[in-house]
Design a protein around this motif. Structure first.
Motif, PDB file in Angstrom:
ATOM      1  N   GLY A 135      13.904   4.452   3.913  1.00 17.22           N
ATOM      2  CA  GLY A 135      13.634   5.566   3.024  1.00 17.22           C
ATOM      3  C   GLY A 135      12.292   5.325   2.363  1.00 17.22           C
ATOM      4  N   ALA A 136      12.180   5.702   1.097  1.00 17.31           N
ATOM      5  CA  ALA A 136      10.863   5.752   0.463  1.00 17.31           C
ATOM      6  C   ALA A 136      10.697   4.769  -0.680  1.00 17.31           C
ATOM      7  CB  ALA A 136      10.599   7.162  -0.048  1.00 17.31           C
ATOM      8  N   CYS A 137       9.442   4.392  -0.888  1.00 15.83           N
ATOM      9  CA  CYS A 137       9.007   3.685  -2.087  1.00 15.83           C
ATOM     10  C   CYS A 137       7.982   4.571  -2.772  1.00 15.83           C
ATOM     11  CB  CYS A 137       8.386   2.338  -1.715  1.00 15.83           C
ATOM     12  SG  CYS A 137       7.762   1.400  -3.132  1.00 15.83           S
ATOM     13  N   ARG A 138       8.125   4.756  -4.065  1.00 13.52           N
ATOM     14  CA  ARG A 138       7.118   5.524  -4.796  1.00 13.52           C
ATOM     15  C   ARG A 138       6.312   4.584  -5.699  1.00 13.52           C
ATOM     16  NH1 ARG A 138       9.255   9.737  -9.257  1.00 13.52           N
ATOM     17  NH2 ARG A 138       9.976   8.312 -10.894  1.00 13.52           N
ATOM     18  N   ASP A 139       5.365   5.128  -6.430  1.00 21.17           N
ATOM     19  CA  ASP A 139       4.431   4.305  -7.202  1.00 21.17           C
ATOM     20  C   ASP A 139       3.803   3.254  -6.287  1.00 21.17           C
ATOM     21  OD1 ASP A 139       5.766   5.632  -9.345  1.00 21.17           O
ATOM     22  OD2 ASP A 139       7.120   3.933  -9.593  1.00 21.17           O
ATOM     23  N   SER A 140       3.522   3.646  -5.054  1.00 21.88           N
ATOM     24  CA  SER A 140       3.132   2.654  -4.048  1.00 21.88           C
ATOM     25  C   SER A 140       1.841   1.931  -4.415  1.00 21.88           C
ATOM     26  CB  SER A 140       3.019   3.296  -2.665  1.00 21.88           C
ATOM     27  OG  SER A 140       2.103   4.369  -2.663  1.00 21.88           O
ATOM     28  N   GLY A 141       0.902   2.624  -5.043  1.00 24.14           N
ATOM     29  CA  GLY A 141      -0.329   1.966  -5.448  1.00 24.14           C
ATOM     30  C   GLY A 141      -0.074   0.836  -6.428  1.00 24.14           C
ATOM     31  N   GLU A 142       0.807   1.087  -7.396  1.00 21.41           N
ATOM     32  CA  GLU A 142       1.152   0.044  -8.354  1.00 21.41           C
ATOM     33  C   GLU A 142       1.925  -1.083  -7.680  1.00 21.41           C
ATOM     34  OE1 GLU A 142       1.416   2.876 -12.331  1.00 21.41           O
ATOM     35  OE2 GLU A 142       3.265   2.194 -11.364  1.00 21.41           O
ATOM     36  N   CYS A 143       2.832  -0.735  -6.782  1.00 19.42           N
ATOM     37  CA  CYS A 143       3.594  -1.760  -6.061  1.00 19.42           C
ATOM     38  C   CYS A 143       2.658  -2.666  -5.268  1.00 19.42           C
ATOM     39  CB  CYS A 143       4.614  -1.111  -5.127  1.00 19.42           C
ATOM     40  SG  CYS A 143       6.040  -0.391  -5.972  1.00 19.42           S
ATOM     41  N   ILE A 144       1.654  -2.067  -4.639  1.00 23.53           N
ATOM     42  CA  ILE A 144       0.681  -2.864  -3.894  1.00 23.53           C
ATOM     43  C   ILE A 144      -0.120  -3.742  -4.841  1.00 23.53           C
ATOM     44  CG2 ILE A 144      -1.412  -2.733  -2.486  1.00 23.53           C
ATOM     45  CD1 ILE A 144      -0.207  -0.101  -1.309  1.00 23.53           C
ATOM     46  N   GLY A 145      -0.584  -3.157  -5.946  1.00 20.98           N
ATOM     47  CA  GLY A 145      -1.388  -3.897  -6.903  1.00 20.98           C
ATOM     48  C   GLY A 145      -0.664  -5.074  -7.517  1.00 20.98           C
ATOM     49  N   GLN A 146       0.645  -4.927  -7.711  1.00 21.55           N
ATOM     50  CA  GLN A 146       1.413  -6.014  -8.311  1.00 21.55           C
ATOM     51  C   GLN A 146       2.045  -6.931  -7.273  1.00 21.55           C
ATOM     52  OE1 GLN A 146       3.838  -3.316 -10.595  1.00 21.55           O
ATOM     53  NE2 GLN A 146       5.591  -3.461  -9.219  1.00 21.55           N
ATOM     54  N   GLY A 147       1.705  -6.691  -5.996  1.00 19.67           N
ATOM     55  CA  GLY A 147       2.159  -7.576  -4.924  1.00 19.67           C
ATOM     56  C   GLY A 147       3.645  -7.516  -4.643  1.00 19.67           C
ATOM     57  N   SER A 148       4.257  -6.355  -4.827  1.00 23.44           N
ATOM     58  CA  SER A 148       5.701  -6.227  -4.618  1.00 23.44           C
ATOM     59  C   SER A 148       6.046  -6.284  -3.133  1.00 23.44           C
ATOM     60  CB  SER A 148       6.203  -4.912  -5.218  1.00 23.44           C
ATOM     61  OG  SER A 148       5.977  -4.891  -6.610  1.00 23.44           O
ATOM     62  N   PRO A 149       6.949  -7.181  -2.728  1.00 27.12           N
ATOM     63  CA  PRO A 149       7.275  -7.389  -1.312  1.00 27.12           C
ATOM     64  C   PRO A 149       8.223  -6.315  -0.782  1.00 27.12           C
ATOM     65  CG  PRO A 149       8.569  -8.887  -2.653  1.00 27.12           C
ATOM     66  CD  PRO A 149       7.683  -8.128  -3.606  1.00 27.12           C
ATOM     67  N   VAL A 150       7.681  -5.148  -0.487  1.00 26.92           N
ATOM     68  CA  VAL A 150       8.480  -3.988  -0.084  1.00 26.92           C
ATOM     69  C   VAL A 150       8.160  -3.582   1.347  1.00 26.92           C
ATOM     70  CG1 VAL A 150       8.942  -1.539  -0.501  1.00 26.92           C
ATOM     71  CG2 VAL A 150       8.653  -3.107  -2.443  1.00 26.92           C
ATOM     72  N   PHE A 151       9.221  -3.357   2.134  1.00 30.51           N
ATOM     73  CA  PHE A 151       9.118  -2.693   3.429  1.00 30.51           C
ATOM     74  C   PHE A 151       9.833  -1.356   3.298  1.00 30.51           C
ATOM     75  CE2 PHE A 151       7.868  -6.757   4.816  1.00 30.51           C
ATOM     76  CZ  PHE A 151       7.427  -6.709   6.126  1.00 30.51           C
ATOM     77  N   SER A 152       9.177  -0.275   3.712  1.00 32.30           N
ATOM     78  CA  SER A 152       9.783   1.045   3.609  1.00 32.30           C
ATOM     79  C   SER A 152       9.426   1.882   4.826  1.00 32.30           C
ATOM     80  CB  SER A 152       9.317   1.762   2.335  1.00 32.30           C
ATOM     81  OG  SER A 152       7.929   2.023   2.381  1.00 32.30           O
ATOM     82  N   ALA A 153      10.155   2.990   4.991  1.00 33.42           N
ATOM     83  CA  ALA A 153       9.873   3.897   6.100  1.00 33.42           C
ATOM     84  C   ALA A 153       8.741   4.853   5.738  1.00 33.42           C
ATOM     85  CB  ALA A 153      11.127   4.683   6.477  1.00 33.42           C
ATOM     86  N   VAL A 154       8.687   5.267   4.470  1.00 43.11           N
ATOM     87  CA  VAL A 154       7.649   6.193   4.004  1.00 43.11           C
ATOM     88  C   VAL A 154       7.290   5.861   2.567  1.00 43.11           C
ATOM     89  CG1 VAL A 154       8.347   8.114   5.503  1.00 43.11           C
ATOM     90  CG2 VAL A 154       9.377   7.889   3.245  1.00 43.11           C
ATOM     91  N   ARG A 155       6.210   6.473   2.099  1.00 39.37           N
ATOM     92  CA  ARG A 155       5.856   6.448   0.691  1.00 39.37           C
ATOM     93  C   ARG A 155       6.003   7.873   0.162  1.00 39.37           C
ATOM     94  NH1 ARG A 155       0.210   2.947   0.877  1.00 39.37           N
ATOM     95  NH2 ARG A 155       0.886   1.465   2.484  1.00 39.37           N
ATOM     96  N   SER A 156       6.425   7.989  -1.067  1.00 35.27           N
ATOM     97  CA  SER A 156       6.654   9.332  -1.599  1.00 35.27           C
ATOM     98  C   SER A 156       6.587   9.307  -3.115  1.00 35.27           C
ATOM     99  CB  SER A 156       8.020   9.850  -1.148  1.00 35.27           C
ATOM    100  OG  SER A 156       8.302  11.122  -1.703  1.00 35.27           O
TER     101      SER A 156
END
Length: 241
Positions: A135-156
């Motif tokens: 499914g989706a991860c949102r706030d993706s820019g912040e997640c990337i910036g804070q180094g959050s270890p997330v695998f997702s199907a989409v960003r939303s």
């Protein structure tokens, strides 16, 4: 935890490619590799841990037009028992956060961003090492910036209220086309996500380490011939068992 600490530590020394080779050697081909659409938010994400599973159903309950103050008050409203109040707009998700945990979540490929920059940090504080969501991860820019270890199907950008409802926790789910049982091993890197079934975890980990060790020695020899400085990917170590 049915997968031992020792086995988990071995899995943290290998790659997903080593694990899939180990699975192949056990006759478990094409069974435990998640669909390639489940991708890391940014390059270099790696984790290995124990699956904690959750499943959500897609619903369609449009929110009414509200004054912002009422929307803000009701969005995550809690009752006296700490659970979602009857008039809360979001009925609530599942608890996240435990040592060595990998959250594995099926939201039926929904565009609702169940994971976001806030709750992944909260779970990480409690010991979660990774997140995999079909499914989706949102706030993706912040997640990337804070180094959050997330695998997702989409960003939303979408919220869950009126769109998702919790169906099960700690039960078998399908994520990325793979059956995942609560307590299975999960390893993820730039190549994708692989499930390590509990029943074979120790043997898979040991075989994966042997695959990795052979590859490191071969690549180390090429580094030497090419005059390349050795890096951590060609470091050698004693067998850990």
């Amino acid at each position: 935890m049915s997968i031992s600490k020792e086995t988990l530590e071995i899995l943290r020394k290998v790659r997903t490619s080593d694990v899939t080779d180990a699975l192949d050697s056990l006759g478990l081909m094409n069974t435990y590799e998640m669909d390639p659409r489940i991708r890391p938010l940014f390059p270099g994400v790696f984790f290995a841990g124990i699956a904690s599973t959750a499943e959500y159903r897609v619903i369609n309950n449009p929110l009414p037009s509200l004054a912002y103050e009422e929307f803000d008050e009701r969005q995550y409203k809690k009752g006296p028992d700490g659970k979602a109040a009857p008039d809360a707009l979001w009925s609530g998700g599942h608890p996240m956060g435990a040592v060595d945990e990998v959250q594995v979540i099926d939201t039926k490929q929904s565009r609702c961003g169940l994971l976001g920059s806030n709750n992944v940090l909260d779970a990480k504080v409690k010991g979660t090492v990774g997140f995999v969501i079909d499914g989706a991860c949102r706030d993706s820019g912040e997640c990337i910036g804070q180094g959050s270890p997330v695998f997702s199907a989409v960003r939303s950008m979408r919220h869950m209220a009126g769109r998702l409802i919790l169906a099960s926790v700690n039960q078998p789910i399908n994520c990325g086309g793979v059956l995942v049982n609560n307590g299975d091993g999960i390893i993820a890197d730039d190549d994708g996500v692989v499930v390590v079934p509990q029943a074979h975890a120790e043997e898979i980990a040991k075989r994966a380490w042997l695959v990795q060790d052979k590859d490191r020695r071969q690549r180390r020899a090429f580094y030497d011939k090419l005059g390349m400085a050795f890096d951590k990917t060609v470091e050698l170590e004693e067998r850990p068992w």
